[in-house]
Design a protein around this motif. Structure first.
Motif, PDB file in Angstrom:
ATOM      1  N   SER A   1      -0.092   2.085   1.850  1.00 13.87           N
ATOM      2  CA  SER A   1      -1.236   1.833   2.720  1.00 13.87           C
ATOM      3  C   SER A   1      -2.528   1.339   1.772  1.00 13.87           C
ATOM      4  N   ALA A   2      -2.682   2.240   0.999  1.00 15.58           N
ATOM      5  CA  ALA A   2      -3.727   2.190  -0.106  1.00 15.58           C
ATOM      6  C   ALA A   2      -3.824   0.692  -0.705  1.00 15.58           C
ATOM      7  N   PHE A   3      -2.574   0.291  -1.223  1.00 10.01           N
ATOM      8  CA  PHE A   3      -2.435  -0.987  -1.827  1.00 10.01           C
ATOM      9  C   PHE A   3      -2.536  -2.021  -0.779  1.00 10.01           C
ATOM     10  N   ASP A   4      -2.138  -2.004   0.299  1.00  8.94           N
ATOM     11  CA  ASP A   4      -2.213  -3.100   1.390  1.00  8.94           C
ATOM     12  C   ASP A   4      -3.909  -3.314   1.658  1.00  8.94           C
ATOM     13  N   PHE A   5      -4.509  -2.307   1.897  1.00  6.96           N
ATOM     14  CA  PHE A   5      -5.968  -2.125   2.110  1.00  6.96           C
ATOM     15  C   PHE A   5      -6.618  -2.725   0.730  1.00  6.96           C
ATOM     16  N   TRP A   6      -6.504  -2.365  -0.359  1.00  6.16           N
ATOM     17  CA  TRP A   6      -6.955  -3.105  -1.792  1.00  6.16           C
ATOM     18  C   TRP A   6      -6.467  -4.497  -1.598  1.00  6.16           C
ATOM     19  N   LEU A   7      -5.502  -4.911  -1.498  1.00  8.95           N
ATOM     20  CA  LEU A   7      -5.027  -6.493  -1.684  1.00  8.95           C
ATOM     21  C   LEU A   7      -5.403  -7.147  -0.396  1.00  8.95           C
ATOM     22  N   LEU A   8      -5.522  -6.887   0.663  1.00  5.81           N
ATOM     23  CA  LEU A   8      -5.560  -7.443   1.980  1.00  5.81           C
ATOM     24  C   LEU A   8      -7.176  -7.209   2.756  1.00  5.81           C
ATOM     25  N   GLY A   9      -7.404  -5.973   2.463  1.00  6.84           N
ATOM     26  CA  GLY A   9      -8.514  -5.494   3.286  1.00  6.84           C
ATOM     27  C   GLY A   9      -8.333  -4.862   4.453  1.00  6.84           C
ATOM     28  N   ARG A  10      -7.075  -4.693   4.861  1.00  5.42           N
ATOM     29  CA  ARG A  10      -6.375  -4.454   6.061  1.00  5.42           C
ATOM     30  C   ARG A  10      -5.171  -3.542   6.046  1.00  5.42           C
ATOM     31  N   HIS A  11      -4.702  -2.898   7.066  1.00  4.99           N
ATOM     32  CA  HIS A  11      -3.486  -2.128   7.071  1.00  4.99           C
ATOM     33  C   HIS A  11      -2.671  -3.194   8.147  1.00  4.99           C
ATOM     34  N   TYR A  12      -1.359  -3.109   7.948  1.00  7.31           N
ATOM     35  CA  TYR A  12      -0.320  -3.687   8.975  1.00  7.31           C
ATOM     36  C   TYR A  12      -0.187  -2.937  10.288  1.00  7.31           C
ATOM     37  N   SER A  13       0.014  -3.261  11.253  1.00  6.10           N
ATOM     38  CA  SER A  13       0.174  -2.588  12.579  1.00  6.10           C
ATOM     39  C   SER A  13       1.592  -1.866  12.224  1.00  6.10           C
ATOM     40  N   GLY A  14       1.849  -0.938  13.130  1.00  6.46           N
ATOM     41  CA  GLY A  14       2.892  -0.235  13.070  1.00  6.46           C
ATOM     42  C   GLY A  14       3.434   0.816  11.903  1.00  6.46           C
ATOM     43  N   TYR A  15       2.237   0.774  10.729  1.00 13.04           N
ATOM     44  CA  TYR A  15       2.413   1.654   9.608  1.00 13.04           C
ATOM     45  C   TYR A  15       3.439   1.184   8.800  1.00 13.04           C
ATOM     46  N   TYR A  16       3.609  -0.228   8.557  1.00 11.22           N
ATOM     47  CA  TYR A  16       4.476  -0.861   7.957  1.00 11.22           C
ATOM     48  C   TYR A  16       3.447  -1.027   6.644  1.00 11.22           C
ATOM     49  N   VAL A  17       4.086  -1.318   5.442  1.00  8.37           N
ATOM     50  CA  VAL A  17       3.640  -1.406   4.186  1.00  8.37           C
ATOM     51  C   VAL A  17       4.189  -2.433   3.545  1.00  8.37           C
ATOM     52  N   GLY A  18       3.463  -3.485   2.773  1.00 11.94           N
ATOM     53  CA  GLY A  18       4.033  -4.444   1.873  1.00 11.94           C
ATOM     54  C   GLY A  18       4.936  -4.072   0.974  1.00 11.94           C
ATOM     55  N   MET A  19       4.642  -2.914   0.358  1.00 12.45           N
ATOM     56  CA  MET A  19       5.318  -2.370  -0.866  1.00 12.45           C
ATOM     57  C   MET A  19       6.710  -2.058  -0.611  1.00 12.45           C
ATOM     58  N   ASN A  20       7.199  -2.040   0.618  1.00  7.37           N
ATOM     59  CA  ASN A  20       8.659  -1.965   1.005  1.00  7.37           C
ATOM     60  C   ASN A  20       9.430  -3.120   0.580  1.00  7.37           C
ATOM     61  N   ALA A  21       8.654  -4.207  -0.222  1.00  5.16           N
ATOM     62  CA  ALA A  21       9.575  -5.244  -0.800  1.00  5.16           C
ATOM     63  C   ALA A  21      10.135  -4.723  -2.005  1.00  5.16           C
TER      64      ALA A  21
ATOM     65  N   GLY B   1      -0.730  15.418   5.597  1.00  2.84           N
ATOM     66  CA  GLY B   1       0.672  15.316   5.957  1.00  2.84           C
ATOM     67  C   GLY B   1       1.613  15.068   5.007  1.00  2.84           C
ATOM     68  N   GLY B   2       1.432  14.777   3.962  1.00  2.00           N
ATOM     69  CA  GLY B   2       2.429  14.497   2.809  1.00  2.00           C
ATOM     70  C   GLY B   2       2.956  12.962   2.835  1.00  2.00           C
ATOM     71  N   PRO B   3       3.730  12.694   1.824  1.00  5.51           N
ATOM     72  CA  PRO B   3       4.100  11.200   1.495  1.00  5.51           C
ATOM     73  C   PRO B   3       4.840  10.786   2.863  1.00  5.51           C
ATOM     74  N   TRP B   4       5.429  11.526   3.757  1.00  2.00           N
ATOM     75  CA  TRP B   4       6.382  10.993   4.748  1.00  2.00           C
ATOM     76  C   TRP B   4       5.614  10.774   6.116  1.00  2.00           C
ATOM     77  N   ALA B   5       4.217  11.310   6.031  1.00  2.52           N
ATOM     78  CA  ALA B   5       3.519  11.295   7.256  1.00  2.52           C
ATOM     79  C   ALA B   5       3.542   9.973   7.884  1.00  2.52           C
ATOM     80  N   GLN B   6       3.542  10.008   9.347  1.00  5.14           N
ATOM     81  CA  GLN B   6       3.057   8.407  10.102  1.00  5.14           C
ATOM     82  C   GLN B   6       1.790   8.183  10.037  1.00  5.14           C
ATOM     83  N   ALA B   7       1.538   7.927   9.067  1.00  6.79           N
ATOM     84  CA  ALA B   7      -0.096   7.451   9.065  1.00  6.79           C
ATOM     85  C   ALA B   7      -0.465   6.554   7.917  1.00  6.79           C
ATOM     86  N   ASN B   8      -1.727   6.002   7.940  1.00  4.09           N
ATOM     87  CA  ASN B   8      -1.984   4.873   6.632  1.00  4.09           C
ATOM     88  C   ASN B   8      -2.709   5.785   5.536  1.00  4.09           C
ATOM     89  N   GLU B   9      -2.192   7.004   5.232  1.00  4.84           N
ATOM     90  CA  GLU B   9      -2.678   7.755   4.118  1.00  4.84           C
ATOM     91  C   GLU B   9      -1.130   7.729   3.035  1.00  4.84           C
TER      92      GLU B   9
END
Length: 379
Positions: A200-220, A188-196
């Motif tokens: 999301s890859a960074f969150d899964f590597w760091l925490l072993g999980r994704h945030y709900s609602g497709y939020y990402v920690g990198m938006n800091a 779906g590309g970089p702007w798709a509503q998904a954990n792809e």
């Protein structure tokens, strides 16, 4: 004539001089900023006060602005976190000018910035786990993200507006490029509503999980640019000599940010959950516009009495945030039996509105008690 008489005559004819205090840049609080912060914090205290109005023929539009959009676009509720972060930046030039006036070195100021960031992270983690069954440390709460952006903004505090603009551009352009050119984007590309995506890859590597609602920690990362844009506004306001010109500049900058964000959105959509650069610019435009309105009303026109209810909240924002997050559920549970007596008169639509309004009123009363006793919580 005696020597004493001659001395008195000389004193009568000598010109009187008054010692001149050294001229320094103002470090006083910006009342308009406190009032604007109060509006944002009062909004948070009210929480989902208008959710129950969805579908109401007259007031249904309020419910649409009382929750985040699903993905693309932005409503009032999506601008709450950017406004909070932006105002942190606006306050920094005033706060650190006061520290410099007290004789703090850059090293001392840096130590304060690190301690404040650590306290914000600690408060955020504690609030994340109220009522939680297990510990899950994360980085998407506003306090943790402010902590990261606060340290980034401190590094450019006091620099020229040109340097700060270049840093903001580098952060946003770099984040945009990183988001678009990476191996983790799905079909779906970089702007798709998904954990792809890379976030999301960074969150899964760091925490072993994704945030709900497709939020990402990198938006800091891009939200730190929002704080720096607030720093730019704060420095300009603090250095300004002409109040009307300052208000006009803020107005034009706000309109320019909104227009730029919208112009970029066909190619780089406005998505708060991953804090796209177009959203960062668009949100900063709205927050600057709101600051201009408060600045014009309070600093230029001198209309201050109306802002008192907002100042009670805005001057104790940390206390307001903790009260709203830690005690809202407890208050509604403790008062449910009494408030539900009004259910036959209010019905299912207006009862939740009254329940949340009562909590906001109780929280404001506590903050008023603090205000009158000059008790202000800081980190």
């Amino acid at each position: 004539m005696s020597r004493r008489a001659r001395r008195r005559a000389d004193q009568r004819t000598r010109p009187v001089t008054t010692p001149v205090a050294p001229v320094t840049a103002p470090t006083a609080r910006l009342v308009s900023l406190d009032a604007y912060r109060g509006l944002i914090m009062l909004t948070l205290l009210c929480g989902g006060i208008f959710h129950s109005l969805a579908g109401h023929p007259t007031w249904g539009w309020l419910s649409r602005h009382n929750e985040h959009v699903a993905w693309e676009g932005a409503v009032y509720w999506d601008l709450i976190q950017p406004a909070f972060m932006y105002m942190v930046g606006v306050a920094m030039p005033f706060a650190y000018a006061a520290r410099a006036a007290r004789g703090d070195t850059w090293i001392a100021q840096a130590g304060h910035a690190v301690r404040r960031a650590a306290m914000l992270v600690l408060i955020g983690v504690l609030l994340d786990h109220i009522g939680a069954e297990r510990i899950q440390v994360g980085g998407i709460r506003v306090l943790q993200q402010i902590a990261f952006g606060y340290l980034v903004a401190f590094l450019v505090l006091g620099r020229s507006l040109r340097t700060q603009s270049l840093v903001v551009a580098a952060i946003l352009v770099g984040y945009q490029w990183l988001w678009m050119v990476n191996p983790w984007n799905g079909p779906g590309g970089p702007w798709a509503q998904a954990n792809e995506n890379i976030g999301s890859a960074f969150d899964f590597w760091l925490l072993g999980r994704h945030y709900s609602g497709y939020y990402v920690g990198m938006n800091a990362i891009p939200s730190s640019a929002t704080i720096i844009m607030g720093v730019m506004a704060g420095q300009y306001v603090r250095d300004g000599r002409d109040l009307r010109r300052t208000a006009l500049t803020l107005l034009l900058a706000g309109l320019g940010g909104i227009a730029t964000g919208l112009a970029l959105s066909p190619w780089f959509p406005l998505i708060k959950r991953i804090w796209t650069p177009s959203f960062a610019i668009y949100a900063a435009g709205w927050t600057t516009l709101m600051l201009a309105a408060f600045y014009w009303a309070i600093e230029v026109r001198g209309w201050r009495r109306w802002a008192f209810p907002l100042l009670v909240v805005g001057m104790n924002s940390i206390a307001a945030y903790v009260i709203g997050n830690a005690f809202g559920g407890w208050f509604r549970s403790a008062t449910r039996a009494w408030v539900d007596l009004l259910a036959p008169a209010l019905g299912p639509v207006w009862l939740p509105v009254v329940r949340q309004a009562l909590f906001a009123s109780a929280a404001w009363a506590i903050l008023l008690w603090f205000y009158r006793r000059r008790v202000f919580f800081k980190v």
